[in-house]
Every structure is written in C-alpha cells, then in structure tokens.
Design an enzyme around this catalytic site. Structure first.
Site, short mmCIF file in Angstrom:
data_model
loop_
_atom_site.label_atom_id
_atom_site.label_comp_id
_atom_site.label_asym_id
_atom_site.label_seq_id
_atom_site.Cartn_x
_atom_site.Cartn_y
_atom_site.Cartn_z
N ASP A 96 0.84 -1.21 0.00
CA ASP A 96 0.00 0.00 0.00
C ASP A 96 0.87 1.26 0.00
OD1 ASP A 96 0.64 -1.05 2.53
OD2 ASP A 96 -1.02 -0.05 3.54
N ASP A 131 3.06 3.47 9.08
CA ASP A 131 1.80 2.94 9.63
C ASP A 131 1.49 3.44 11.05
OD1 ASP A 131 1.03 1.49 7.42
OD2 ASP A 131 1.79 -0.42 8.15
FE1 FEO Z 1 -0.02 0.52 5.55
FE2 FEO Z 1 1.91 -2.04 6.86
O1 FEO Z 1 1.13 -0.95 5.51
#
Ligand code: FEO
Length: 410
Positions: free
Chosen positions: A86, A174
């Site tokens: 992501d 994150d």
């Molecule tokens: Fe938003 Fe661990 O990736």
C-alpha cells in the site's frame, strides 16, 4: 484534459501527494467501513524528496498530485519507510520515471522491496541515526535534513521513521495511522471520538501483536529527544496539536491492561448456544462486568478485535458441527489468535448433539492465546434449568474476577 487531483500544502515546503481510497471495504481481512488513504509526501528541498508512494492502482492520482507541485521526473530522492505494497506499490514505476539519485530504505526494507519487485532495484540501506542533507545553507528552504530511525515491527520488520528536524516533522508510516478516507488532512479538523474509534480499530487489527515493540519504541523516541510538531502517517490524518491524544492511546493499548469488560462471541445452530450466551451474559452483568455480546452471524472479525482491545475477558460459544467448532467461530478465533491480545480470562461454552468436540477445540485455541480459563460448559441438545444456572454462575464468576481486577488497580 487536466487532472482533478491536487497536492495539499502541509507546512512550508512539505506537501501531501497521496491517494484517497473512498471505496475500499476490505483491507486484507480488516473491514474498512470508512475507506482509507495512502499518504505520500513531497518535500520541496534543494533535493526534491518523495516520502513513500501509494497502492499501485492509485499511481495516476499520486503522479497528478505531484505534478501539481513539480514535474515527477524532477524527484531527486525517494524514501521508502515501509515496504508493504500500500506504500511501495508505485515505487518501481516512480524509479523508472524519475530516475532519482538515491532511493533509501532500511536494510530490511531493501531486502523486502527486492523480494516484492524481483528486480535490480538500486536502493541504499540506511541505519538508525543515519542522516542525509536535502537542502543546504543559502537555499530557498534553508538547511533541511532527514534522519532515519529503525522501527522494526511497526508494522513490518523493515519499517522505519524519517524525521526532518528543521520542520519537527516525523514521517511515521503505519504508526499513528487509521483507515479513514476523508476530505480533512489534519486530525484537529476531525472529532476526537472518530479519531479514537478509527485509531483503536487500526491498532487492534494491525499493530496489537507488536505492542512490545511499540512500548520499546516510545522509550527510544524519548531517548532520542525528538521534538515533534507534526506526525505524518501513511494512513489517515496528520497529527499536530492532537498528537498527544494518540500517544496516550498508544501507551494505553500497548500496555494491554485488562478492564472489566467481557466480550462474548458465539454462534448457534438451533438457539441452544444462544440461550447459554444469554445466561452467561446475565451472570457477567451480575458479577460487575460491562459486556459486549457479539453474535457471529452478524459481527465482523475486525469488530471483534476492536472490542477486545480494551477488554478483560473473552467468552466463546459454539455448537459442534460435524465434529468441529462452527465455521464462524473458527474464523474469529483464527483471527484473534494472530492478534495476540494479552491478559485475558475466558471460557468456552456451547451445545452439541452427540460428540461435542467444539468446547475442547475452543479451549485449545484460548490456551494457545494464553487466555486464563475460568471454566467451560457444554450441554447436550438443549440446555435445561440446571445448565442455565451454571451458565449464570460461570458468567458471574468471570464478572466478579475482572471487575475485582479493575478495582484492585491491576
Ligand atoms: Fe499501511 Fe503495513 O502498511
């Protein structure tokens, strides 16, 4: 034809150039009812620096937002704080397009990115405390540097933070993130209740297993004496004046202290396990617990994880179907086992027809989660008054125990 996507100026020379995923509702098994964002940031230093990219299908959105500030081909440096796709999904294409002088990642990040993209990506590994200069004296921005801090398992082994001391800006991938698609880019533009709800959901479903690392990270950040005016995560809003809120929440969640809340999750075939769940719940309430009852016919696994984040007890009910626990219960326990919530007491219960394996199976999973078993109950076919009284007493015993724990300050 012009692009509808624009960059958003965050501070001085820092721009948000990420993507908003309004429609995603499943993020590798986590229900994202409010969508998400994949944040990427552009620092317009003497060396134009991109921090992280976005999920691959959002490449055009990323490029358009960058183009709103500068030609993407002019990017000099790319920093990959986290290799999960992501955030790295557009990295190979960005490297191809911009041909940056340098791409930086942690040593584990270099390994992970090469394993993901199977190419000869030329990425420079950076260690804890390494620093690069992206603007010098006498430039339009004045001096700007980026200092790297390894944050393994927050979220993956490769994860790291990048800190720009001249802007007191912490790019924290994150950490402190949430899955929330919104027009607002800053936490202070959103209600505290919404921030807490989505931050807790994110912590419970993504970061909970790494709570030990998170506790150590706090000590590390404190020891480093970072002055943080702005924390810029890779999902959800940017933290400025409300950063203290999420820091306090993280300290509390990472500690995993038990509360007086019991989560009762169960499924039922012919209502017998349902009736038992209701009797246990009455006992829990009578014993002083606050209770969240979650019938699995209508509860998503990520909601269970969120409810369990600040609980003290987990009580699981299942009938036996073809010698197994019910499939919805197996799904829930498989998910919760991986999230490793600590410091719970619990119990298994359910009805059966002729073999009754589900109780032992649930007990085994609870034991593997280090849940302290306070008893279990099973009944053949339909529970009678005596069984329901035992259910009440089991709930009451657990309720007294967790409410006593709280009042004792445990
Ligand atoms: Fe938003 Fe661990 O990736």
């Amino acid at each position: 034809m012009g692009s509808p996507f624009r960059a958003q100026r965050i501070a001085d020379d820092i721009y948000w150039v990420g993507a908003i995923d309004w429609s995603v509702r499943d993020f590798h098994g986590y229900r994202t009812g409010r969508g998400t964002t994949y944040n990427a940031y552009l620092i317009m230093g003497e060396k134009i620096t991109l921090v992280d990219t976005v999920k691959a299908p959002f490449k055009e959105e990323l490029l358009s937002r960058i183009q709103d500030v500068v030609d993407p081909a002019k990017i000099d440096i790319i920093i990959s704080n986290h290799a999960e796709m992501d955030h790295s999904g557009c990295l190979p294409d960005l490297i191809e397009l911009a041909k940056p002088e340098k791409v930086y990642a942690s040593p584990k990040g270099v390994e992970a990115l090469r394993a993901h993209f199977r190419g000869e990506l030329n990425i420079v590994p950076v260690k804890d405390g390494d620093e690069i200069r992206i603007s010098g004296e006498g430039t339009a921005t004045g001096p700007l540097s980026v200092r790297f801090m390894q944050t393994p398992f927050l979220h993956w082994p490769d994860s790291m933070f990048s800190y720009v001391p001249e802007r007191k800006a912490l790019f924290c991938q994150d950490a402190f993130g949430m899955h929330l698609a919104s027009a607002e880019r800053f936490a202070e533009e959103l209600p505290d209740g919404l921030l807490q709800e989505e931050a807790s959901r994110y912590y419970a479903n993504i970061l909970l297993p790494f709570s030990g690392f998170i506790t150590k990270l706090f000590a590390k950040v404190e020891a480093a004496g970072l002055d943080i005016a702005m924390a810029l995560p890779d999902h959800g809003p940017i933290w400025r004046s409300k950063f203290g809120l999420v820091l306090d929440w993280y300290r509390q969640w990472a500690a995993q202290k038990p509360s007086n809340k019991a989560v009762v999750l169960y499924d039922s075939m012919w209502d017998s396990t349902d009736v038992m769940a209701r009797a246990i719940t009455e006992g829990l309430i009578h014993g002083g617990a606050s209770v969240k009852v979650m019938p699995l016919s209508g509860s998503h696994r990520s909601d269970l994880a969120t409810e369990l984040l600040e609980a003290g007890a987990l009580v699981v009910g299942s009938p036996t179907l073809n010698n197994q626990m019910f499939p919805t219960v197996a799904d829930a326990l498989c998910y919760l086992k991986g999230l490793k919530r600590k410091n719970l007491v619990g119990a298994a219960f359910g009805s059966y027809g002729w073999s009754g394996e589900s109780i032992r199976q649930i007990e085994e999973v609870l034991a593997s989660m280090d849940v302290e078993l306070a008893g279990s109950l099973k009944t053949q076919y339909v529970p009678g008054d005596e069984t329901l009284e035992q259910c009440h007493l089991l709930g009451e015993r657990i309720g007294e125990r967790i409410s006593g724990r709280v009042s004792a300050g445990a």
